[in-house]
Design a protein around this motif. Structure first.
Motif, short mmCIF file in Angstrom:
data_model
loop_
_atom_site.label_atom_id
_atom_site.label_comp_id
_atom_site.label_asym_id
_atom_site.label_seq_id
_atom_site.Cartn_x
_atom_site.Cartn_y
_atom_site.Cartn_z
N THR A 76 0.84 -1.19 0.00
CA THR A 76 0.00 0.00 0.00
C THR A 76 0.88 1.25 0.00
O THR A 76 2.09 1.16 0.21
N GLU A 79 2.64 1.39 3.29
CA GLU A 79 3.73 0.41 3.39
C GLU A 79 4.93 0.80 2.54
O GLU A 79 6.07 0.57 2.93
N ARG A 109 -5.64 8.12 1.10
CA ARG A 109 -5.32 7.12 0.07
C ARG A 109 -4.26 6.13 0.55
O ARG A 109 -3.74 5.34 -0.22
N LYS A 110 -3.94 6.16 1.85
CA LYS A 110 -2.81 5.39 2.36
C LYS A 110 -2.98 3.88 2.25
O LYS A 110 -2.00 3.15 2.20
N THR A 111 -4.20 3.39 2.19
CA THR A 111 -4.41 1.93 2.10
C THR A 111 -4.51 1.45 0.65
O THR A 111 -4.72 0.27 0.41
N HIS A 112 -4.36 2.35 -0.30
CA HIS A 112 -4.46 2.00 -1.71
C HIS A 112 -3.13 1.45 -2.24
O HIS A 112 -2.05 1.91 -1.86
N LEU A 113 -3.23 0.48 -3.13
CA LEU A 113 -2.06 -0.04 -3.83
C LEU A 113 -1.68 0.92 -4.95
O LEU A 113 -2.54 1.70 -5.42
#
Length: 195
Positions: A76, A79, A109-113
């Motif tokens: 993400t 990550e 948008r931090k959990t987006h790939l």
């Protein structure tokens, strides 16, 4: 090439495609070894160091923003920003990565790939990742080359804003004359030589 870049300098490296701009910053960052000559970073001759030694210098002192973003597709946004912090042993990697994503306007948008993000958003993740480690020296290779004009201007502003706040030395490879003119110094390369 014989050049010196001082702390806090903002340097543009310009020249036609194939002139040696990317090769120069790869050498300066210790990603490649020169066939001849010496390169110094933070009073250490990196050309005498092993690959592990050069990697340690990069980890402690250098950040990168690549034209192609170089995000890890399976991680993400959070990550991706956390990764270099974790590698350097930072105890609060998640909190710091959160802060930097918020700083570049991507907290939501931090959990987006990466594949779920626009080109401008991916580049902002790359900028957050580069600045999160608080590098002394930031290399940016065509940081806005793949972006539209409005997004490019926003990314340029962000890089210079963060440079001013943190005193990071910038070395930017660019074809963009407007971006180059915002720098303190312009290095023109032609066929591997300074002009």
């Amino acid at each position: 090439i014989n050049l010196s870049i001082k702390p806090r300098d903002k340097v543009a490296v310009v020249g036609v495609s194939g002139s040696g701009k990317t090769t120069l910053i790869s050498l300066l960052a210790g990603l490649d070894q020169p066939s001849d000559g010496k390169i110094w970073i933070q009073n250490k001759e990196i050309t005498e160091l092993s690959e592990d030694g050069r990697a340690l210098i990069r980890l402690k002192h250098i950040g990168f923003v690549f034209q192609s973003f170089q995000l890890i597709p399976s991680l993400t946004a959070l990550e991706n920003v956390m990764l270099p912090l974790e590698l350097s042993g930072h105890k609060k990697a998640k909190e710091l990565a959160d802060h930097w994503l918020d700083r570049v306007g991507l907290k939501k948008r931090k959990t987006h790939l990466p594949r779920q993000l626009s080109g401008g958003e991916q580049q902002r993740v790359a900028i957050a990742r580069a600045f999160a480690v608080e590098p002394d020296l930031l290399f940016a290779d065509e940081p806005t080359g793949n972006l539209d004009k409005k997004t490019s201007e926003h990314i340029d502003d962000l890089i210079f804003e963060l440079n001013a706040e943190h005193g990071t030395t910038l070395v930017i490879v660019t074809h963009d004359e407007v971006l180059a003119d915002r720098c303190d110094q312009k290095i023109i390369i032609d066929g591997g030589r300074l002009q």
